[in-house]
Design an enzyme around this catalytic site. Structure first.
Site, short mmCIF file in Angstrom:
data_model
loop_
_atom_site.label_atom_id
_atom_site.label_comp_id
_atom_site.label_asym_id
_atom_site.label_seq_id
_atom_site.Cartn_x
_atom_site.Cartn_y
_atom_site.Cartn_z
N ASP A 39 2.40 4.02 8.99
CA ASP A 39 3.35 3.18 8.25
C ASP A 39 3.31 1.76 8.81
OD1 ASP A 39 5.99 4.19 6.37
OD2 ASP A 39 6.04 2.13 7.13
N ASP A 65 -0.77 -1.56 8.45
CA ASP A 65 -0.62 -2.03 7.08
C ASP A 65 -1.82 -1.53 6.29
OD1 ASP A 65 -0.62 -3.50 4.73
OD2 ASP A 65 -0.13 -5.41 5.70
N ASN A 92 0.47 7.67 0.05
CA ASN A 92 1.88 7.63 -0.37
C ASN A 92 2.52 6.25 -0.21
OD1 ASN A 92 4.71 9.01 -0.63
ND2 ASN A 92 4.79 7.97 1.35
N TYR A 158 4.82 -2.57 -10.96
CA TYR A 158 4.82 -1.29 -10.22
C TYR A 158 4.22 -0.18 -11.09
CZ TYR A 158 6.84 2.91 -8.02
OH TYR A 158 7.02 4.15 -7.45
N LYS A 162 0.86 2.09 -10.48
CA LYS A 162 0.94 3.55 -10.36
C LYS A 162 0.09 4.25 -11.41
CE LYS A 162 3.42 4.15 -6.73
NZ LYS A 162 2.89 4.93 -5.60
N1 LIG Z 1 11.75 7.51 -4.91
C1 LIG Z 1 11.39 7.64 -6.17
O1 LIG Z 1 12.22 7.90 -7.05
C2 LIG Z 1 9.93 7.48 -6.54
C3 LIG Z 1 9.60 7.71 -7.88
C4 LIG Z 1 8.27 7.65 -8.25
C5 LIG Z 1 7.29 7.40 -7.31
N2 LIG Z 1 7.63 7.16 -6.02
C6 LIG Z 1 6.52 6.96 -5.08
O2 LIG Z 1 6.62 7.90 -4.03
C7 LIG Z 1 6.07 7.37 -2.83
C8 LIG Z 1 7.09 7.47 -1.70
O3 LIG Z 1 8.22 6.73 -2.08
P1 LIG Z 1 9.62 6.80 -1.33
O4 LIG Z 1 10.63 6.89 -2.39
O5 LIG Z 1 9.58 7.78 -0.22
O6 LIG Z 1 9.61 5.28 -0.80
P2 LIG Z 1 10.05 4.60 0.55
O7 LIG Z 1 10.21 3.14 0.28
O8 LIG Z 1 11.20 5.35 1.10
O9 LIG Z 1 8.75 4.83 1.43
C9 LIG Z 1 7.58 4.05 1.30
C10 LIG Z 1 6.99 3.87 2.67
O10 LIG Z 1 5.81 3.04 2.55
C11 LIG Z 1 5.79 2.16 3.66
N3 LIG Z 1 4.97 0.99 3.36
C12 LIG Z 1 5.26 -0.05 2.54
N4 LIG Z 1 4.26 -0.95 2.57
C13 LIG Z 1 3.32 -0.48 3.42
C14 LIG Z 1 2.06 -0.97 3.88
N5 LIG Z 1 1.57 -2.15 3.45
N6 LIG Z 1 1.35 -0.22 4.76
C15 LIG Z 1 1.83 0.95 5.22
N7 LIG Z 1 3.03 1.47 4.82
C16 LIG Z 1 3.75 0.76 3.94
C17 LIG Z 1 7.26 1.78 3.86
O11 LIG Z 1 7.49 1.24 5.15
C18 LIG Z 1 7.95 3.13 3.63
O12 LIG Z 1 8.09 3.87 4.83
C19 LIG Z 1 5.69 5.93 -3.16
O13 LIG Z 1 4.31 5.91 -3.50
C20 LIG Z 1 6.52 5.62 -4.38
O14 LIG Z 1 5.96 4.59 -5.17
C21 LIG Z 1 8.94 7.18 -5.62
#
Ligand SMILES: NC(=O)c1ccc[n+]([C@@H]2O[C@H](COP(=O)([O-])OP(=O)(O)OC[C@H]3O[C@@H](n4cnc5c(N)ncnc54)[C@H](O)[C@@H]3O)[C@@H](O)[C@H]2O)c1
Length: 255
Positions: A39, A65, A92, A158, A162
């Site tokens: 992360d 990153d 993810n 976004y 995706k």
């Molecule tokens: N929560 C939802 O409702 C939802 C819906 C559809 C899709 N998603 C997808 O599910 C996945 C997880 O989402 P979540 O809800 O747990 O989000 P979150 O924001 O809680 O977690 C995302 C993580 O990615 C990390 N991150 C961001 N930029 C980064 C980088 N450049 N390098 C490394 N790490 C990085 C962040 O620090 C964070 O820990 C994501 O791909 C998101 O797009 C989420």
């Protein structure tokens, strides 16, 4: 092929204890994988890895990153040295950045695509030689409901990134199936994580989010564990003939 107990998985964006990436890391660790917890948030990654280790698993935190190729290469080398070759990868990590289309800047568009799509490309390309050498591998890319069907207008950048995750999956799957490597997409709906809570708290949706949930066949928010279950299935040996698929985990809101 390696024994399950000695396999290594790398999960990107796994540094928020309440996020999906951390849930996937915990789940795969319980199933015998040593996990790389990658992360951009190093403190968070440390906390998730420490909890996995306290629970009896093997984990390594990586403050990285995903858009930085040199940093990704160094992190993956560290995983190989410390835990072993990486045979499962969960792409993810993502950013959302709600923004009205008319206000969308080149910078936000580029950042969204860099983290959400180019990051997956960089990490996958760097990890792939391990899977090819083993003749076994599992790649799971996390898309989004909005990446399948479009979505909220203020998320065009976004949703487009995706959607790219799905065709990225499909194109990789065609090339890697004969090498024993499966590539699949998990597409979350509305999941109770920090990302979703940010949207709820800022009233980002055009209607009350409870009305959105009420319209679903299963009228509730999903959980990070619901996503981890789908990811763990694609990673399992039992899913070896399943590739090039999109599995929606969305309460039935889209199929
Ligand atoms: N929560 C939802 O409702 C939802 C819906 C559809 C899709 N998603 C997808 O599910 C996945 C997880 O989402 P979540 O809800 O747990 O989000 P979150 O924001 O809680 O977690 C995302 C993580 O990615 C990390 N991150 C961001 N930029 C980064 C980088 N450049 N390098 C490394 N790490 C990085 C962040 O620090 C964070 O820990 C994501 O791909 C998101 O797009 C989420």
């Amino acid at each position: 092929m390696a024994e399950a107990a000695s396999r290594v998985a790398l999960i990107t964006g796994a540094g928020d204890p309440q996020g999906m990436g951390a849930a996937c890391a915990r789940r795969l660790a319980r199933q015998g994988f040593a996990v790389g917890v990658l992360d951009i948030n190093g403190e968070g990654a440390q906390a998730v890895a420490a909890q996995i280790i306290a629970d009896g698993g093997h984990a390594l935190a990586l403050e990285t990153d995903v858009t930085d190729r040199a940093a990704v290469t160094a992190a993956i080398e560290e995983v190989r040295r410390t835990l072993g070759p990486i045979l499962a990868l969960v792409n993810n990590a993502a950013v959302e950045g709600w923004c009205k289309f008319e206000d969308l800047t080149d910078a936000l568009w580029d950042k969204t695509f860099d983290v959400n799509l180019k990051g997956a490309f960089i990490v996958t390309q760097t990890v792939l030689p391990d899977m090819e050498a083993a003749g076994w591998g599992r790649i799971v890319n996390i898309s989004a409901l909005g990446g399948q069907m479009g979505g909220v207008f203020d998320m065009t950048h976004y949703n487009a990134s995706k959607g790219g995750m799905i065709t990225f999956t499909q194109s990789l799957a065609i090339g890697l199936g004969a090498k024993g490597i499966t590539v699949n997409t998990v597409s979350p709906g509305f999941i109770d994580t920090p990302m979703a809570r940010r949207a709820i708290e800022t009233s980002a949706f055009p209607i009350d989010y409870r009305d959105i949930l009420a319209s679903y066949p299963i009228p509730r928010l999903g959980s990070a564990e619901d996503i981890a279950t789908a990811v763990a299935f694609f990673v399992s040996d039992d899913a070896g003939y399943i590739t090039n698929q999109v599995l929606g985990v969305n309460g039935g809101s889209y199929s």
